[in-house]
Design an enzyme around this catalytic site. Structure first.
Site, PDB file in Angstrom:
ATOM      1  N   LYS A 103       8.823 -68.253   8.776  1.00 29.72           N
ATOM      2  CA  LYS A 103       7.556 -68.792   9.286  1.00 29.72           C
ATOM      3  C   LYS A 103       7.498 -70.273   8.944  1.00 29.72           C
ATOM      4  CE  LYS A 103       2.623 -68.001   9.437  1.00 29.72           C
ATOM      5  NZ  LYS A 103       2.167 -69.328   9.089  1.00 29.72           N
TER       6      LYS A 103
ATOM      7  N   LYS B 194       3.568 -63.546   3.560  1.00 34.86           N
ATOM      8  CA  LYS B 194       3.494 -64.865   2.929  1.00 34.86           C
ATOM      9  C   LYS B 194       4.217 -64.894   1.585  1.00 34.86           C
ATOM     10  CE  LYS B 194       0.845 -67.211   5.751  1.00 34.86           C
ATOM     11  NZ  LYS B 194      -0.362 -67.821   5.321  1.00 34.86           N
TER      12      LYS B 194
ATOM     13  N   ASP C 218      29.395 -92.865  22.218  1.00 29.30           N
ATOM     14  CA  ASP C 218      28.081 -93.497  22.421  1.00 29.30           C
ATOM     15  C   ASP C 218      28.058 -94.393  23.659  1.00 29.30           C
ATOM     16  OD1 ASP C 218      27.294 -92.209  20.231  1.00 29.30           O
ATOM     17  OD2 ASP C 218      26.904 -93.995  18.981  1.00 29.30           O
TER      18      ASP C 218
ATOM     19  N   LEU D 228      -1.761 -64.912  13.387  1.00 37.46           N
ATOM     20  CA  LEU D 228      -1.099 -63.752  12.796  1.00 37.46           C
ATOM     21  C   LEU D 228      -1.890 -63.203  11.625  1.00 37.46           C
ATOM     22  CD1 LEU D 228       2.570 -65.079  12.592  1.00 37.46           C
ATOM     23  CD2 LEU D 228       1.772 -63.209  14.021  1.00 37.46           C
TER      24      LEU D 228
ATOM     25  N   ASP E 149      25.693 -94.307  26.911  1.00 38.89           N
ATOM     26  CA  ASP E 149      24.860 -95.447  27.320  1.00 38.89           C
ATOM     27  C   ASP E 149      25.119 -95.809  28.779  1.00 38.89           C
ATOM     28  OD1 ASP E 149      23.892 -95.453  24.810  1.00 38.89           O
ATOM     29  OD2 ASP E 149      25.086 -97.157  24.096  1.00 38.89           O
TER      30      ASP E 149
ATOM     31  N   GLU F 250      11.778 -63.629  11.482  1.00 43.14           N
ATOM     32  CA  GLU F 250      11.923 -65.072  11.654  1.00 43.14           C
ATOM     33  C   GLU F 250      11.231 -65.815  10.529  1.00 43.14           C
ATOM     34  OE1 GLU F 250       9.982 -65.619  15.456  1.00 43.14           O
ATOM     35  OE2 GLU F 250      10.988 -63.831  16.207  1.00 43.14           O
TER      36      GLU F 250
HETATM   37  S1  IVH Z   1       4.497 -65.959  16.315  1.00 44.29           S
HETATM   38  C1  IVH Z   1       1.409 -63.866  18.485  1.00 44.29           C
HETATM   39  N1  IVH Z   1       6.582 -66.846  15.015  1.00 44.29           N
HETATM   40  O1  IVH Z   1       2.341 -69.315  12.390  1.00 44.29           O
HETATM   41  C2  IVH Z   1       2.184 -64.449  17.411  1.00 44.29           C
HETATM   42  N2  IVH Z   1       4.485 -67.873  14.640  1.00 44.29           N
HETATM   43  O2  IVH Z   1      -0.754 -67.829  12.422  1.00 44.29           O
HETATM   44  C3  IVH Z   1       1.998 -65.903  17.277  1.00 44.29           C
HETATM   45  N3  IVH Z   1       4.539 -69.757  13.099  1.00 44.29           N
HETATM   46  O3  IVH Z   1       0.169 -70.664  14.640  1.00 44.29           O
HETATM   47  C4  IVH Z   1       2.849 -66.575  16.353  1.00 44.29           C
HETATM   48  N4  IVH Z   1       6.690 -69.660  12.642  1.00 44.29           N
HETATM   49  O4  IVH Z   1       2.495 -71.559  14.891  1.00 44.29           O
HETATM   50  C5  IVH Z   1       5.259 -66.966  15.224  1.00 44.29           C
HETATM   51  N5  IVH Z   1       8.499 -67.549  13.938  1.00 44.29           N
HETATM   52  C6  IVH Z   1       7.199 -67.672  14.160  1.00 44.29           C
HETATM   53  C7  IVH Z   1       6.423 -68.668  13.522  1.00 44.29           C
HETATM   54  C8  IVH Z   1       5.056 -68.726  13.801  1.00 44.29           C
HETATM   55  C9  IVH Z   1       5.540 -70.302  12.408  1.00 44.29           C
HETATM   56  C10 IVH Z   1       3.125 -70.197  13.087  1.00 44.29           C
HETATM   57  C11 IVH Z   1       2.519 -70.254  14.465  1.00 44.29           C
HETATM   58  C12 IVH Z   1       1.118 -69.720  14.333  1.00 44.29           C
HETATM   59  C13 IVH Z   1       1.048 -69.337  12.901  1.00 44.29           C
HETATM   60  C14 IVH Z   1       0.506 -67.932  12.789  1.00 44.29           C
END
Ligand code: IVH
Length: 674
Positions: A118, A321, A35, A85, A39, A116
């Protein structure tokens, strides 16, 4: 070497050292220095910057909490839109998604997907110019967001400069990702806030949003915000070689020092998407952050381009979902709400209940048939489900807990807002008030639609203020909004000089708008955003739209007899035409769509059939319209060209019979580029 150059070099070296150690500490959780050594480096940088302010760069590690509180949020247009999405709720939806893709990417047997988690956070856009952070914005309406650079810079795991020892960097890149707060951090932060009598949040997502929507960066700096990068927006690549896949993009981000989700993976077909979803579902509770599903993206970036997008979501990605969460509560009251076009919706008011981190206090019930089906009454104990952003729904009533005295819900005899007559149109399960804009509720709802994000987008004019404006008699139609002055606004509760000026400024700013937004804002039944865009592209200016005939409308692809009927009904009413003209006189100026007139397709009548490999069908149509073509849905002797993709329908035969010129995809695209 000149002394000043040496100083500059040392400053840049200090940036690199500090960024490197900070990355190891914040992103890798593996400190590479003591640390006190860190610093010392930091202090050396601060001293140099104090002595040589010209070397104090906006992306210096010293500038994480550098700025004074802002006066207000500034709007910034994204260089490429931030899409949303489509959702899948079960395996069937996933298979349909995969099939749609296979149909379009002819010749492929299986699709490789990037999978990935969500994240349930806040979408942000990071713009890096020559590797240094230039701006960070919220998603906003997908096209224009708000500048939150001052807050995002306080997030330690977001690099202010990308690490690029191995690779070239693009001149400009929009990096998309999610800002979030981990569950444990959220709990301890809430406890701390409660002790100090400060604001607490219902869930980590609200806490993250609340932290980013602060004018003073010290607030965000005090909150445990984290970030994962997951996508790419605009890119001006310079000498940088583009990645070929989504998974390569994530690898590249990691190499640049950006945090990415370690659970991301690539699978080679839809079956493996199912396995991935299972795996992540089982891990969900144990993850340190909240997720609400899994995002699957076609991995090959070229394929993504071929697939294109529909409306505001890409065809190449989907969010699967997690199933809804359920809670039990008590119905305090069932009341009736009047919608924008007069539909009467029953709304159940609940004893507030926390369902999966969100406080639910009411649910709308579709219509009276639904009340009968559920047999829900005031005083009932009900099970309520909440799925993602979807409005909560009552799923069942616990009849055993019902009081003997309870009575069935009766539909209202007259409009709960204006007391006007209600009708139940044939074939509809919905009661409607027919009073139109003279009904106060419909007036308010129409105004709320008019100013909403995807319509005229008047910031700071929410439901509460509209209700007040209507109640005080200050506004009774769209045009009145543009006649408001400061004294009017100051009469409303909660407004001061500054906030009144801000509201007037945003009303003024909304005058410059697009033709599509303007048409959408009018709230014509069946005219959603996509239809409004279609109308705008076909009529090009408001004057032409106002005199549209049934023939004009039906010739437009995607506009059927129902939408056409409602549009003509709207245009036939004198008061509507007067309203539009009043808006124009008050300075609202929907921008005309400029259509080329010297292109080989200009003023030609074109029909499209089949599916296309290198362009999305909707995009092909839009581009044809922009060069002045009239894209119609059926082939007739008046048709000049038929653009025929793969698997053309009967239109090809008809066109051939009529001797109409047929263009293959490639020819059409080539002509478009001319
Ligand atoms: S891709 C064109 N990847 O989910 C694709 N979105 O309605 C755009 N989100 O507002 C999104 N994890 O913020 C993507 N691994 C991920 C995500 C992700 C969360 C959110 C994103 C977007 C919403 C989709």
């Amino acid at each position: 070497m000149k002394e000043s150059l040496k100083i500059k070099e040392r400053v840049i070296e200090l940036h690199k050292l500090i960024n490197f150690h900070s990355y190891n500490y914040h992103s890798l959780d593996s400190p590479s220095i003591e640390d006190h050594e860190y610093d010392a480096l930091f202090n050396e940088l601060l001293n140099l910057e104090a002595e040589y302010p010209r070397y104090k760069y906006s992306y210096s590690p010293s500038q994480r909490v550098g700025s004074e509180p802002l006066e207000g949020f500034v709007k910034v247009e994204h260089l490429a839109p931030m899409l949303s999405l489509d959702n899948a709720f079960n395996s069937d939806d996933m298979h349909d998604f995969n099939k749609r893709i296979l149909d379009r990417l002819t010749g492929k047997e299986a699709i490789s997907y990037s999978c990935e988690p969500k994240l349930d956070g806040i979408a942000v856009n990071l713009l890096y110019k020559n590797g240094h952070i230039e701006k960070a914005t919220t998603r906003g309406d997908g096209k224009v967001g708000e500048d939150i650079t001052h807050n995002v810079k306080t997030i330690n795991s977001i690099p202010l400069s990308l690490m690029n020892d191995e690779s070239e960097l693009p001149n400009l890149i929009e990096i998309r990702g999610e800002v979030f707060i981990e569950k444990d951090d959220f709990d301890s932060n809430n406890k701390k806030a409660a002790k100090l009598g400060q604001k607490t949040f219902a869930n980590p997502r609200n806490a993250a949003a609340g932290s980013l929507r602060q004018l003073d960066p010290t607030v965000a700096a005090s909150r445990p915000l984290k970030f994962f990068a997951h996508g790419i927006g605009f890119i001006d690549k310079g000498n940088f070689e583009l990645p070929k896949s989504q998974s390569d993009t994530l690898k590249l981000y990691k190499a640049w020092g950006l945090p990415t989700n370690p659970l991301s993976d690539v699978v080679s077909n839809i079956k493996e998407c199912e396995d991935y979803f299972e795996k992540v579902s089982n891990q969900r509770q144990k993850l340190p952050y909240e997720i609400d599903g899994v995002v699957f993206k076609v991995n090959d970036l070229k394929d993504q381009i071929t697939l294109g997008q529909v409306s505001r979501a890409p065809r190449w990605a989907i969010a699967r979902k997690f199933p809804a969460e359920v809670g039990t509560t008590f119905v305090k009251k069932i009341s009736f709400q009047v919608g924008r076009v007069g539909s009467i919706t029953p709304v159940a008011e609940f004893e507030p209940v926390n369902i999966g981190g969100v406080i639910v206090s009411h649910a709308s019930i579709h219509n009276f048939d639904e009340i009968e089906r559920l047999d829900v009454r005031e005083g009932d104990t009900v099970r309520v489900k909440r799925a993602g952003d979807v409005i909560p729904q009552i799923i069942s009533v616990d009849i055993g807990k019902r009081k003997k005295t309870s009575t069935e819900v009766q539909p209202p005899d007259s409009c709960p807002s204006c007391d006007g007559k209600l009708i139940k149109p044939d074939g509809e399960a919905i009661l409607r008030c027919t009073a139109g804009l003279s009904c106060p509720a419909q007036k308010c709802e129409s105004l709320i639609h008019f100013v909403s994000r995807n319509a005229l987008n008047i910031d700071g004019l929410g439901e509460r203020i509209i209700d007040l404006l209507v109640e005080r008699g200050l506004v009774s139609n769209f045009a009145d909004l543009f006649k408001l002055n400061k004294d009017d606004i100051l009469k409303l509760d909660g407004f001061r000089d500054k906030s009144a000026t801000n509201l007037l400024d945003s009303i003024n700013a909304a005058k410059d708008t697009t033709l599509a937004r303007f048409i959408y804002s009018l709230g014509i039944r069946e005219v959603g955003e996509a239809t409004a865009l279609n109308l705008a592209l076909n009529f090009n200016n408001i004057a032409a739209f106002l005199v549209a005939t049934e023939e004009d409308l039906l010739e437009i692809n995607d506009i059927g007899p129902v939408a056409s009927k409602f549009i003509l009904e709207f245009l036939s009413k004198k008061e509507n035409i007067k309203l539009v003209n009043d808006l124009l006189h008050l300075g609202v100026s929907p921008e005309d769509i400029k259509i080329e007139d010297n292109h080989p397709f200009s003023s030609k009548s074109i029909v499209i059939t089949g599916s296309f490999t290198n362009i999305a069908r909707s995009q092909l149509k839009e581009e044809l319209i922009r060069v002045g073509a009239r894209v119609t849905s059926s082939v007739s002797a008046k048709t000049d060209f038929l653009v025929s993709g793969e698997k053309p329908g009967s239109k090809l035969k008809k066109a051939t019979d009529l001797g109409i010129k047929i263009l293959e995809e490639e020819e059409a695209l080539k002509l478009l580029q001319d």
